[in-house]
Design a protein around this motif. Structure first.
Motif, PDB file in Angstrom:
ATOM      1  N   SER A 290       0.835  -1.189   0.000  1.00 51.45           N
ATOM      2  CA  SER A 290       0.000   0.000   0.000  1.00 51.45           C
ATOM      3  C   SER A 290       0.880   1.253   0.000  1.00 51.45           C
ATOM      4  N   ALA A 291       0.577   2.158  -0.914  1.00 53.68           N
ATOM      5  CA  ALA A 291       1.332   3.419  -0.968  1.00 53.68           C
ATOM      6  C   ALA A 291       0.426   4.500  -1.528  1.00 53.68           C
ATOM      7  N   HIS A 292       0.587   5.696  -1.024  1.00 52.64           N
ATOM      8  CA  HIS A 292      -0.145   6.842  -1.547  1.00 52.64           C
ATOM      9  C   HIS A 292       0.741   8.086  -1.434  1.00 52.64           C
ATOM     10  N   ILE A 293       0.390   9.088  -2.178  1.00 59.08           N
ATOM     11  CA  ILE A 293       1.157  10.328  -2.171  1.00 59.08           C
ATOM     12  C   ILE A 293       0.433  11.325  -1.277  1.00 59.08           C
ATOM     13  N   GLY A 294       1.157  11.901  -0.336  1.00 57.37           N
ATOM     14  CA  GLY A 294       0.575  12.885   0.573  1.00 57.37           C
ATOM     15  C   GLY A 294       0.404  14.227  -0.126  1.00 57.37           C
ATOM     16  N   ILE A 295      -0.851  14.615  -0.369  1.00 65.27           N
ATOM     17  CA  ILE A 295      -1.094  15.846  -1.132  1.00 65.27           C
ATOM     18  C   ILE A 295      -0.697  17.085  -0.342  1.00 65.27           C
ATOM     19  N   TYR A 296      -0.831  17.050   0.973  1.00 62.57           N
ATOM     20  CA  TYR A 296      -0.447  18.223   1.770  1.00 62.57           C
ATOM     21  C   TYR A 296       1.064  18.412   1.774  1.00 62.57           C
ATOM     22  N   ALA A 297       1.795  17.323   1.859  1.00 59.44           N
ATOM     23  CA  ALA A 297       3.252  17.417   1.842  1.00 59.44           C
ATOM     24  C   ALA A 297       3.743  17.954   0.501  1.00 59.44           C
ATOM     25  N   PHE A 298       3.154  17.457  -0.584  1.00 56.23           N
ATOM     26  CA  PHE A 298       3.560  17.954  -1.899  1.00 56.23           C
ATOM     27  C   PHE A 298       3.123  19.395  -2.110  1.00 56.23           C
ATOM     28  N   GLY A 299       1.969  19.767  -1.608  1.00 51.49           N
ATOM     29  CA  GLY A 299       1.537  21.158  -1.706  1.00 51.49           C
ATOM     30  C   GLY A 299       2.463  22.081  -0.944  1.00 51.49           C
ATOM     31  N   PHE A 300       2.879  21.659   0.239  1.00 53.18           N
ATOM     32  CA  PHE A 300       3.813  22.457   1.026  1.00 53.18           C
ATOM     33  C   PHE A 300       5.159  22.577   0.309  1.00 53.18           C
ATOM     34  N   THR A 301       5.634  21.466  -0.260  1.00 55.14           N
ATOM     35  CA  THR A 301       6.917  21.478  -0.962  1.00 55.14           C
ATOM     36  C   THR A 301       6.869  22.384  -2.178  1.00 55.14           C
ATOM     37  N   TRP A 302       5.826  22.247  -2.999  1.00 56.35           N
ATOM     38  CA  TRP A 302       5.728  23.101  -4.187  1.00 56.35           C
ATOM     39  C   TRP A 302       5.475  24.561  -3.818  1.00 56.35           C
ATOM     40  N   GLY A 303       4.765  24.797  -2.725  1.00 56.89           N
ATOM     41  CA  GLY A 303       4.592  26.167  -2.247  1.00 56.89           C
ATOM     42  C   GLY A 303       5.905  26.784  -1.798  1.00 56.89           C
TER      43      GLY A 303
END
Length: 83
Positions: free
Chosen positions: A18-31
């Motif tokens: 099981s794996a998923h991408i954390g959207i908040y972490a990626f949003g913070f990184t791209w921000g």
């Protein structure tokens, strides 16, 4: 970076993990990357801004005129009164 994480998520999911991408972490990184880019652009604009006819830049720090004016008018410093 995002493409690498998506590929690895797909690899994990293909082998049954099981794996998923954390959207908040990626949003913070791209921000953070966007903020860094904007800060760099504004810094470069500030360095290259043209100076007006007085030698100061438009947005730069204003030089103090108090000490320069006192010497031009021939006045002396208060410290000199006590010597």
């Amino acid at each position: 970076m995002t493409a690498t994480f998506v590929r690895m998520r797909d690899q994990f999911n293909s082998v049954g993990r099981s794996a998923h991408i954390g959207i908040y972490a990626f949003g913070f990184t791209w921000g953070a990357w966007a903020a860094l880019f904007i800060a760099t652009a504004l810094f470069c604009i500030g360095i290259r801004s043209k100076k007006d006819n007085t030698g100061r830049s438009r947005w730069g720090r204003k030089r103090s005129v108090r000490s320069r004016r006192s010497y031009e008018m021939g006045s002396h410093r208060v410290k000199e009164d006590y010597s």
